[in-house]
Design a protein around this motif. Structure first.
Motif, PDB file in Angstrom:
ATOM      1  N   PHE A   1      -7.779  -0.040   2.050  1.00  0.00           N
ATOM      2  CA  PHE A   1      -7.659   1.306   1.500  1.00  0.00           C
ATOM      3  C   PHE A   1      -7.670   2.296   2.639  1.00  0.00           C
ATOM      4  CE2 PHE A   1      -8.981   5.089  -0.855  1.00  0.00           C
ATOM      5  CZ  PHE A   1      -8.098   5.017  -1.918  1.00  0.00           C
TER       6      PHE A   1
ATOM      7  N   LYS B   1      -5.255   7.929   1.084  1.00  0.00           N
ATOM      8  CA  LYS B   1      -4.844   7.532  -0.263  1.00  0.00           C
ATOM      9  C   LYS B   1      -5.896   7.922  -1.289  1.00  0.00           C
ATOM     10  CE  LYS B   1      -1.741   3.755   0.694  1.00  0.00           C
ATOM     11  NZ  LYS B   1      -1.280   2.451   0.206  1.00  0.00           N
ATOM     12  N   LYS B   2      -5.421   8.175  -2.502  1.00  0.00           N
ATOM     13  CA  LYS B   2      -6.296   8.459  -3.634  1.00  0.00           C
ATOM     14  C   LYS B   2      -5.917   7.511  -4.760  1.00  0.00           C
ATOM     15  CE  LYS B   2      -6.871  13.349  -2.625  1.00  0.00           C
ATOM     16  NZ  LYS B   2      -6.678  14.717  -3.092  1.00  0.00           N
ATOM     17  N   TRP B   3      -6.832   7.348  -5.698  1.00  0.00           N
ATOM     18  CA  TRP B   3      -6.567   6.506  -6.858  1.00  0.00           C
ATOM     19  C   TRP B   3      -5.944   7.330  -7.970  1.00  0.00           C
ATOM     20  CZ3 TRP B   3      -6.650   1.432  -6.564  1.00  0.00           C
ATOM     21  CH2 TRP B   3      -7.458   0.815  -5.619  1.00  0.00           C
ATOM     22  N   TYR B   4      -4.937   6.754  -8.630  1.00  0.00           N
ATOM     23  CA  TYR B   4      -4.257   7.369  -9.755  1.00  0.00           C
ATOM     24  C   TYR B   4      -4.233   6.367 -10.909  1.00  0.00           C
ATOM     25  CZ  TYR B   4      -2.801  10.823  -6.355  1.00  0.00           C
ATOM     26  OH  TYR B   4      -2.815  11.798  -5.395  1.00  0.00           O
TER      27      TYR B   4
ATOM     28  N   PHE C   1      -5.459   1.230 -12.173  1.00  0.00           N
ATOM     29  CA  PHE C   1      -5.546   2.194 -11.086  1.00  0.00           C
ATOM     30  C   PHE C   1      -4.596   1.789  -9.962  1.00  0.00           C
ATOM     31  CE2 PHE C   1      -9.696   2.029 -13.178  1.00  0.00           C
ATOM     32  CZ  PHE C   1      -9.836   3.350 -13.552  1.00  0.00           C
TER      33      PHE C   1
ATOM     34  N   ALA D   1      -3.489   2.943  -5.937  1.00  0.00           N
ATOM     35  CA  ALA D   1      -3.812   3.754  -4.762  1.00  0.00           C
ATOM     36  C   ALA D   1      -2.516   4.275  -4.153  1.00  0.00           C
ATOM     37  CB  ALA D   1      -4.583   2.926  -3.738  1.00  0.00           C
TER      38      ALA D   1
ATOM     39  N   VAL E   1     -13.475   4.970  -9.311  1.00  0.00           N
ATOM     40  CA  VAL E   1     -12.918   3.646  -9.027  1.00  0.00           C
ATOM     41  C   VAL E   1     -13.801   2.913  -8.024  1.00  0.00           C
ATOM     42  CG1 VAL E   1     -10.911   2.395  -8.146  1.00  0.00           C
ATOM     43  CG2 VAL E   1     -10.589   4.431  -9.555  1.00  0.00           C
TER      44      VAL E   1
END
Length: 169
Positions: A3, A7-10, A61, A63, A98
């Motif tokens: 990770f 980056k972000k979680w969507y 989820f 990333a 997450v």
């Protein structure tokens, strides 16, 4: 799961009962995907079987770095209905949601909600013939077995269960 800090979680919504297909297709495209699963008892045709099932049916989820990744291709992926959007851009999951779920993943890749169980605590049975029953945790065993006092049919019944079949109520 690697990770990167940018980056972000969507959240991606899958088509009904196609979470595994969508996960596979997204992984083939190079996306980092997290589909939280738990062991659940499924009743069908008077038979019980235990199988890994998604914690959030039809949701997973992904990333993403919105500025770098080809995130629009996710909406056209086999098994995926769409990313959760706000206007023209996907909405990121709040930081920590997450990550806290990832902390509960065991070596088999399943979510374990039973890590923080203690004696005297109210618990709910997740798997087995007593699925959805509520009771009090009486004793924890070093071998992963627990004794639970279940509230069934206006009475108290003592049952020995696997620790992974419980969650805090």
């Amino acid at each position: 799961m690697p990770f990167e800090s940018c980056k972000k979680w969507y959240v991606a919504r899958s088509l009904p009962r196609q979470e595994s297909r969508a996960e596979f297709q997204l992984l083939q495209q190079g996306f980092s995907v997290f589909l939280p699963r738990v062991m659940k008892t499924i009743r069908h045709a008077r038979k019980l079987r235990t199988a890994p099932t998604p914690v959030f049916p039809s949701y997973m989820f992904v990333a993403l770095d919105i500025g770098r990744d080809r995130w629009r291709s996710i909406n056209g992926t086999i098994g995926v209905a769409s990313l959760i959007m706000q206007g023209e851009a996907p909405v990121p999951v709040p930081v920590g949601v997450v990550e806290s779920l990832l902390d509960l993943v065991d070596e088999d890749g399943l979510i374990r909600f039973d890590r923080d169980l203690c004696e005297g605590q109210s618990v709910r049975v997740l798997a087995g013939p007593f699925t959805h029953a509520v009771g009090v945790l009486e004793r924890l065993d070093a071998n992963g077995r627990v004794r639970v006092l279940l509230d069934i049919m206006n009475g108290k019944v003592s049952a020995y269960l696997d620790r992974s079949a419980l969650e805090a109520a």
